[in-house]
Design a protein around this motif. Structure first.
Motif, PDB file in Angstrom:
ATOM      1  N   ARG A  69     -54.160 -62.569 -10.631  1.00 45.53           N
ATOM      2  CA  ARG A  69     -55.323 -62.455  -9.470  1.00 45.53           C
ATOM      3  C   ARG A  69     -56.239 -61.098  -9.689  1.00 45.53           C
ATOM      4  O   ARG A  69     -57.264 -61.293  -9.682  1.00 45.53           O
ATOM      5  N   ASP A  70     -55.595 -60.087  -9.653  1.00 46.92           N
ATOM      6  CA  ASP A  70     -56.145 -58.933 -10.012  1.00 46.92           C
ATOM      7  C   ASP A  70     -57.174 -58.904 -11.318  1.00 46.92           C
ATOM      8  O   ASP A  70     -58.248 -58.312 -11.471  1.00 46.92           O
ATOM      9  N   GLU A  71     -56.445 -59.379 -12.463  1.00 47.97           N
ATOM     10  CA  GLU A  71     -57.058 -59.451 -13.694  1.00 47.97           C
ATOM     11  C   GLU A  71     -58.281 -60.514 -13.635  1.00 47.97           C
ATOM     12  O   GLU A  71     -59.646 -60.124 -14.289  1.00 47.97           O
ATOM     13  N   ARG A  72     -58.304 -61.417 -12.804  1.00 52.95           N
ATOM     14  CA  ARG A  72     -59.349 -62.425 -12.895  1.00 52.95           C
ATOM     15  C   ARG A  72     -60.478 -61.900 -11.982  1.00 52.95           C
ATOM     16  O   ARG A  72     -61.581 -61.672 -12.336  1.00 52.95           O
ATOM     17  N   LEU A  73     -60.195 -60.966 -11.022  1.00 50.73           N
ATOM     18  CA  LEU A  73     -61.195 -60.392 -10.098  1.00 50.73           C
ATOM     19  C   LEU A  73     -61.712 -59.077 -11.073  1.00 50.73           C
ATOM     20  O   LEU A  73     -63.036 -58.901 -11.052  1.00 50.73           O
ATOM     21  N   ARG A  74     -60.906 -58.329 -11.945  1.00 49.98           N
ATOM     22  CA  ARG A  74     -61.461 -57.452 -12.774  1.00 49.98           C
ATOM     23  C   ARG A  74     -62.431 -58.017 -13.902  1.00 49.98           C
ATOM     24  O   ARG A  74     -63.609 -57.478 -13.851  1.00 49.98           O
ATOM     25  N   ARG A  75     -62.120 -59.011 -14.474  1.00 47.46           N
ATOM     26  CA  ARG A  75     -62.959 -59.748 -15.440  1.00 47.46           C
ATOM     27  C   ARG A  75     -64.334 -60.001 -14.849  1.00 47.46           C
ATOM     28  O   ARG A  75     -65.388 -60.058 -15.359  1.00 47.46           O
ATOM     29  N   LEU A  76     -64.347 -60.591 -13.605  1.00 48.74           N
ATOM     30  CA  LEU A  76     -65.546 -61.192 -12.817  1.00 48.74           C
ATOM     31  C   LEU A  76     -66.360 -59.818 -12.401  1.00 48.74           C
ATOM     32  O   LEU A  76     -67.526 -60.023 -12.623  1.00 48.74           O
ATOM     33  N   GLU A 200     -65.726 -64.482  -4.940  1.00 42.09           N
ATOM     34  CA  GLU A 200     -65.625 -64.764  -3.631  1.00 42.09           C
ATOM     35  C   GLU A 200     -64.411 -65.978  -3.588  1.00 42.09           C
ATOM     36  O   GLU A 200     -63.579 -65.897  -2.793  1.00 42.09           O
ATOM     37  N   GLU A 201     -64.472 -66.852  -4.383  1.00 46.50           N
ATOM     38  CA  GLU A 201     -63.544 -67.884  -4.383  1.00 46.50           C
ATOM     39  C   GLU A 201     -62.167 -67.204  -4.772  1.00 46.50           C
ATOM     40  O   GLU A 201     -61.233 -67.789  -4.261  1.00 46.50           O
ATOM     41  N   VAL A 202     -62.231 -66.468  -5.751  1.00 49.02           N
ATOM     42  CA  VAL A 202     -60.901 -65.920  -6.346  1.00 49.02           C
ATOM     43  C   VAL A 202     -60.242 -65.054  -5.131  1.00 49.02           C
ATOM     44  O   VAL A 202     -59.072 -65.002  -4.989  1.00 49.02           O
ATOM     45  N   GLN A 203     -61.274 -64.195  -4.448  1.00 50.32           N
ATOM     46  CA  GLN A 203     -60.911 -63.236  -3.417  1.00 50.32           C
ATOM     47  C   GLN A 203     -60.207 -64.100  -2.398  1.00 50.32           C
ATOM     48  O   GLN A 203     -59.245 -63.731  -1.666  1.00 50.32           O
ATOM     49  N   ALA A 204     -60.737 -65.122  -2.001  1.00 53.23           N
ATOM     50  CA  ALA A 204     -60.347 -66.069  -0.939  1.00 53.23           C
ATOM     51  C   ALA A 204     -59.078 -66.964  -1.336  1.00 53.23           C
ATOM     52  O   ALA A 204     -58.182 -67.397  -0.493  1.00 53.23           O
ATOM     53  N   ASP A 205     -58.869 -67.049  -2.622  1.00 50.76           N
ATOM     54  CA  ASP A 205     -57.804 -68.111  -2.905  1.00 50.76           C
ATOM     55  C   ASP A 205     -56.413 -67.172  -3.048  1.00 50.76           C
ATOM     56  O   ASP A 205     -56.383 -66.452  -4.024  1.00 50.76           O
ATOM     57  N   THR A 206     -55.438 -67.135  -2.099  1.00 45.00           N
ATOM     58  CA  THR A 206     -54.298 -66.407  -2.074  1.00 45.00           C
ATOM     59  C   THR A 206     -53.271 -67.393  -2.034  1.00 45.00           C
ATOM     60  O   THR A 206     -52.013 -66.971  -1.859  1.00 45.00           O
ATOM     61  N   ASN A 207     -53.246 -68.774  -2.406  1.00 49.93           N
ATOM     62  CA  ASN A 207     -52.466 -69.641  -2.159  1.00 49.93           C
ATOM     63  C   ASN A 207     -51.115 -69.183  -3.055  1.00 49.93           C
ATOM     64  O   ASN A 207     -49.733 -69.464  -2.677  1.00 49.93           O
ATOM     65  N   GLU A 208     -51.556 -69.142  -4.447  1.00 49.91           N
ATOM     66  CA  GLU A 208     -50.236 -68.726  -5.344  1.00 49.91           C
ATOM     67  C   GLU A 208     -49.467 -67.450  -4.957  1.00 49.91           C
ATOM     68  O   GLU A 208     -48.310 -67.480  -4.912  1.00 49.91           O
ATOM     69  N   LEU A 209     -50.379 -66.311  -4.570  1.00 48.22           N
ATOM     70  CA  LEU A 209     -49.526 -65.389  -4.222  1.00 48.22           C
ATOM     71  C   LEU A 209     -48.940 -65.353  -2.893  1.00 48.22           C
ATOM     72  O   LEU A 209     -47.546 -64.812  -2.918  1.00 48.22           O
TER      73      LEU A 209
END
Length: 253
Positions: A69-76, A200-209
């Motif tokens: 999740r952090d890596e996806r946010l970092r790339r975005l 915003e979508e990745v920040q809101a999506d915490t289902n996997e975590l």
């Protein structure tokens, strides 16, 4: 010497794990007591290892989900930053006093260095008797002329000379890069909006975590209350008390 050291180490290990004296650690008379104590200790240790390994694996899944999740946010974030402030971009080409980058044209003249944004710029080539020229007109209508001599001023003059095709090709490269820049700028608002929306979508999506954390929490709770763990711990406590009653010493867990 090595064999002797190994024997001493084995004796020390036996005395440490079966305290109370030489007889209790080595005598066949107390072999059953040693076996009973060691079996209880081994079972408790095996259970603890199994529980620890299971929790470690579940914890690793949590760490992996967090890192993903952090890596996806970092790339975005990097994508948004690059769109919000593209800067010069990579170097495309250079000729004479002009250095062409993906988003700007850098002018390096005797009076100083300045950048001209490619957005809305126009560039054209013009033949000359002494100098070929590349005219660059920025979005505000300001014109800059880059001169490329193709005839020497004098036989002794060591200035660089440029042939017509060389300057024409460079002018075409500028024109093509301007076209790419105009297209990039036209698409920029939509691309920036999409990147921000995805962030915003990745920040809101915490289902996997959240699911990984819940699995870890349930596993820890199950291990704490599992009757098998309680049973081997009770057996170890009983075996420890038996050894203490026999030898007067508490064996190491």
């Amino acid at each position: 010497m090595i064999i002797f050291v190994g024997v001493l180490a084995g004796v020390a290990w036996q005395r440490y794990h079966y305290p109370g004296g030489w007889a209790y650690a080595f005598s066949p008379r107390h072999a059953d007591a040693r076996k009973s104590w060691w079996a209880a200790r081994s079972a408790a240790h095996a259970w603890a290892r199994s529980a620890t390994q299971g929790e470690a694996q579940a914890s690793a899944v949590v760490d992996s989900a967090e890192k993903n999740r952090d890596e996806r946010l970092r790339r975005l974030e990097q994508r948004i930053a690059s769109l919000s402030n593209p800067g010069r971009g990579e170097r495309v080409d250079a000729l004479g006093e002009l250095v062409l980058f993906r988003h700007v044209l850098l002018v390096q003249s005797p009076s100083g260095t300045r950048s001209i944004a490619l957005t809305g710029m126009e560039a054209r080539f013009e033949l000359g008797q002494k100098n070929h020229s590349v005219y660059c007109t920025d979005a505000d209508g300001h014109v800059y002329r880059a001169k490329y001599p193709h005839r020497p001023s004098s036989p002794e003059d060591g200035e660089q000379l440029f042939d017509e095709d060389q300057v024409r090709d460079f002018a075409v490269t500028i024109q093509n890069t301007i076209a790419q820049e105009n297209l990039f700028r036209a698409r920029l608002p939509r691309q920036l909006k999409e990147a921000e929306s995805k962030r915003e979508e990745v920040q809101a999506d915490t289902n996997e975590l959240d699911a990984a954390r819940e699995r870890l929490q349930k596993l820890r709770q199950r291990n704490r209350t599992d009757p098998r763990g309680e049973a081997v711990e009770a057996r170890l406590e009983e075996a420890s008390r038996d050894w203490e009653r026999l030898t007067g010493r508490i064996p190491p867990r």
